[in-house]
Write a protein that holds these residues in place. Structure first.
Motif, PDB file in Angstrom:
ATOM      1  N   ILE A  70     -41.498 -30.894  55.893  1.00  0.00           N
ATOM      2  CA  ILE A  70     -42.670 -30.291  55.236  1.00  0.00           C
ATOM      3  C   ILE A  70     -42.259 -29.055  54.443  1.00  0.00           C
ATOM      4  N   TRP A  71     -41.389 -28.245  55.022  1.00  0.00           N
ATOM      5  CA  TRP A  71     -40.894 -27.060  54.319  1.00  0.00           C
ATOM      6  C   TRP A  71     -40.220 -27.449  53.004  1.00  0.00           C
ATOM      7  N   LEU A  72     -39.462 -28.526  53.018  1.00  0.00           N
ATOM      8  CA  LEU A  72     -38.733 -28.950  51.822  1.00  0.00           C
ATOM      9  C   LEU A  72     -39.655 -29.332  50.671  1.00  0.00           C
ATOM     10  N   TYR A  73     -40.703 -30.118  50.964  1.00  0.00           N
ATOM     11  CA  TYR A  73     -41.516 -30.609  49.848  1.00  0.00           C
ATOM     12  C   TYR A  73     -42.554 -29.603  49.354  1.00  0.00           C
ATOM     13  N   THR A  74     -42.833 -28.546  50.131  1.00  0.00           N
ATOM     14  CA  THR A  74     -43.783 -27.523  49.660  1.00  0.00           C
ATOM     15  C   THR A  74     -43.088 -26.268  49.139  1.00  0.00           C
ATOM     16  N   ILE A  84     -42.308 -43.946  57.970  1.00  0.00           N
ATOM     17  CA  ILE A  84     -42.236 -42.523  57.654  1.00  0.00           C
ATOM     18  C   ILE A  84     -41.258 -42.272  56.506  1.00  0.00           C
ATOM     19  N   ALA A  85     -40.115 -42.955  56.537  1.00  0.00           N
ATOM     20  CA  ALA A  85     -39.119 -42.777  55.477  1.00  0.00           C
ATOM     21  C   ALA A  85     -39.681 -43.191  54.118  1.00  0.00           C
ATOM     22  N   ALA A  86     -40.404 -44.310  54.084  1.00  0.00           N
ATOM     23  CA  ALA A  86     -40.988 -44.777  52.825  1.00  0.00           C
ATOM     24  C   ALA A  86     -42.042 -43.806  52.315  1.00  0.00           C
ATOM     25  N   LEU A 123     -43.531 -39.100  48.796  1.00  0.00           N
ATOM     26  CA  LEU A 123     -44.002 -37.720  48.832  1.00  0.00           C
ATOM     27  C   LEU A 123     -43.077 -36.797  48.036  1.00  0.00           C
ATOM     28  N   PHE A 124     -41.776 -36.978  48.215  1.00  0.00           N
ATOM     29  CA  PHE A 124     -40.813 -36.131  47.514  1.00  0.00           C
ATOM     30  C   PHE A 124     -40.809 -36.395  46.011  1.00  0.00           C
ATOM     31  N   VAL A 125     -41.038 -37.638  45.610  1.00  0.00           N
ATOM     32  CA  VAL A 125     -41.135 -37.949  44.177  1.00  0.00           C
ATOM     33  C   VAL A 125     -42.328 -37.222  43.569  1.00  0.00           C
ATOM     34  N   ILE A 126     -43.482 -37.311  44.241  1.00  0.00           N
ATOM     35  CA  ILE A 126     -44.686 -36.637  43.753  1.00  0.00           C
ATOM     36  C   ILE A 126     -44.476 -35.120  43.738  1.00  0.00           C
ATOM     37  N   SER A 127     -43.863 -34.589  44.793  1.00  0.00           N
ATOM     38  CA  SER A 127     -43.595 -33.153  44.868  1.00  0.00           C
ATOM     39  C   SER A 127     -42.694 -32.696  43.724  1.00  0.00           C
ATOM     40  N   TRP A 128     -41.667 -33.476  43.423  1.00  0.00           N
ATOM     41  CA  TRP A 128     -40.740 -33.123  42.353  1.00  0.00           C
ATOM     42  C   TRP A 128     -41.444 -33.107  40.997  1.00  0.00           C
ATOM     43  N   ILE A 129     -42.289 -34.123  40.764  1.00  0.00           N
ATOM     44  CA  ILE A 129     -43.017 -34.196  39.494  1.00  0.00           C
ATOM     45  C   ILE A 129     -43.995 -33.025  39.371  1.00  0.00           C
ATOM     46  N   ALA A 130     -44.721 -32.752  40.470  1.00  0.00           N
ATOM     47  CA  ALA A 130     -45.754 -31.709  40.435  1.00  0.00           C
ATOM     48  C   ALA A 130     -45.166 -30.309  40.311  1.00  0.00           C
TER      49      ALA A 130
END
Length: 496
Positions: free
Chosen positions: A166-170, A11-13, A18-25
């Motif tokens: 989930i709240w953090l990355y969206t 899950i951590a990996a 997920l957070f990298v993709i979210s930050w870029i997007a």
């Protein structure tokens, strides 16, 4: 290495990626990015994301397990889904693009009035919140079994941690982030199910031909059910319900259509819908095939079926004779499916509540709209967490059945509203629409109960059609003038 440690590392990996993709997007994002992705998202990406969006953690858990009692009957519904997607592509998509809608329920306001518009928004809010909570509950329950339970951590803490992530990355990127993370989810999902099929087949000593032969000859691989019209598995029940469930749960769902409205134009959105329907059918077929292999594994090892068929996949993945990589793949597929689905649900709920219920996009400047949107997003997260915890204590049926049963009750009035609006030019008494939308599900439940008590008729997902029919009947009764029906009606006189 213990199971909880393996799950936590997996899950951590995944979340790190997920957070990298979210930050870029989400770089340079604004409210338009959050709500519509600026309508600049390539259609192949939307198609991949749409396919993944239709496959939640519920699918990952419930579909392999459902073969134990229902065979491959789900494919009957999937055939109906494909027809429904075609109708969405060539009827609803042009309608929504023509009006340049942020929320698809803006059509209801144009057609009937403000009260009807608010009613449809609230119905969506309730249906999406309940459906998303049921889907995400499945993941939290599995994590409780594999991680939090062995560590003596309560279920409530499990929910708080996972929903907060989930709240953090969206929070910032909205639908644009959702589309990219859904694409990651789709890749992880397909890779997981294919590799799980490979490793379970290997454990059973099957080659490719042996696997195909064993699956096709097993009693669980039956697809078509034409013999008993009273059964909920009867082909025409499943097929017709599939058509209308697709229309309601995709075409008339702000969550799903928010993705499709991110395409540059209607034509590209239509391509996305057709491609997504075909790929979804293929992926569901793989899940069902995996379900048969899991049944063969239980039979080979003389393991009794668990009380809930939703537990079959996790039980086999965690079995001592199965390679650890299968457990990793199981967790990867599960969390990618569930977290992405919950993230997109939060985004669409935020959009609908901000735009439809509060109407903030009409009155607030950009800075104030951002503050309102972020406050709503946080509130939606808290409410979803509470609903998940409640469902944990009251649930009894398999999750996928719960999702579609809820949808049959909550999406029926929305389906009826759109059908009446598009097929008839009659205006209605706007203030009476909420009463109709509340009465329709109640009457549907009474009809379902009566048919079962008097005739032993088992109502399946055609419950959605009953619900929509009662809504149509009610709207006809409160219409204000008699005109000929005509498809594609535009704005009419609004009366209250």
């Amino acid at each position: 290495m213990s199971t909880p440690i393996i799950v936590i590392i997996t899950i951590a990996a995944y979340f790190a990626l997920l957070f990298v993709i979210s930050w870029i997007a989400s770089r340079g994002s604004d409210n338009s990015t959050f709500f519509t992705g600026n309508r600049k998202v390539p259609w192949p990406l939307v198609a991949l994301a749409t396919m993944g969006a239709a496959i939640s953690g519920v699918t990952f858990i419930s579909v392999p397990g459902m073969v134990a009692h229902k065979g491959y009957s789900y494919l009957q519904m999937m055939l109906g889904f494909m027809v429904g997607y075609v109708l969405i592509a060539y009827v609803l998509v042009p309608l929504f693009y023509k009006r340049n809608l942020i929320s698809i329920y803006g059509y209801i306001e144009e057609r009937f009035g403000t009260v009807s518009y608010k009613t449809s928004a609230w119905i969506f809010f309730i249906s999406k919140m309940l459906g998303a909570a049921v889907r995400f509950f499945v993941v939290c329950a599995v994590l409780q079994l594999l991680v939090f339970g062995p560590l003596h951590i309560p279920f409530e803490f499990n929910v708080i941690v996972t929903i907060a992530l989930i709240w953090l990355y969206t929070m910032q990127g909205g639908v644009k982030t959702v589309l990219w993370t859904d694409s990651l989810k789709s890749f992880c999902l397909v890779a997981s199910v294919i590799l799980c099929i490979f490793f379970v087949s290997q454990n059973l000593g099957f080659g490719v031909k042996d696997t195909i032969s064993a699956i096709s000859s097993h009693e669980t691989s039956r697809i078509f059910f034409f013999d008993n019209p009273s059964s909920s598995l009867y082909f025409w029940k499943q097929f017709i319900a599939g058509v209308f469930l697709a229309l309601a749960m995709t075409g008339l769902d702000q969550d799903m259509m928010q993705r499709n409205l991110a395409c540059e134009n209607a034509k590209k959105s239509q391509k996305n819908m057709i491609v997504a329907s075909v790929t979804q059918f293929i992926v569901i077929s793989l899940f069902l095939a995996l379900g048969t292999l899991l049944m063969l594994f239980l039979e080979r090892n003389q393991i009794a079926l668990p009380e809930k068929t939703d537990d079959i996949f996790g039980m086999v993945a965690n079995h001592e004779s199965i390679p650890t990589v299968v457990l990793v793949l199981f967790i990867l597929g599960l969390v990618s499916a569930a977290y992405s689905a919950a993230g997109s649900a939060l985004t669409s709920l935020t959009t609908s509540f901000t735009v439809d219920v509060l109407g903030a996009h009409k009155t607030a400047d950009e800075a104030r709209l951002t503050r309102i949107r972020k406050s709503v997003h946080l509130a939606m997260t808290v409410v979803m967490g509470v609903v998940i915890i409640i469902f944990y204590y009251i649930s009894s049926q398999d999750a996928i059945s719960a999702v579609y049963t809820l949808a049959s009750y909550t999406y029926g009035p929305i389906l009826g509203l759109f059908a009446f609006g598009m097929l008839c030019k009659k205006p209605v008494r706007d203030r009476w629409v909420p009463t109709i939308c509340i009465a329709a599900p109640i009457l549907s439940w009474l009809l379902q109960w009566t048919l079962h008590q008097l005739y032993g008729y088992e109502t399946g997902f055609e419950l959605l059609l009953m619900n929509a029919a009662f809504t149509l009947l009610g709207l006809t009764l409160i219409s204000t003038e008699t005109q000929l029906c005509a498809c594609g009606a535009d704005k009419n006189t609004k009366t209250t």
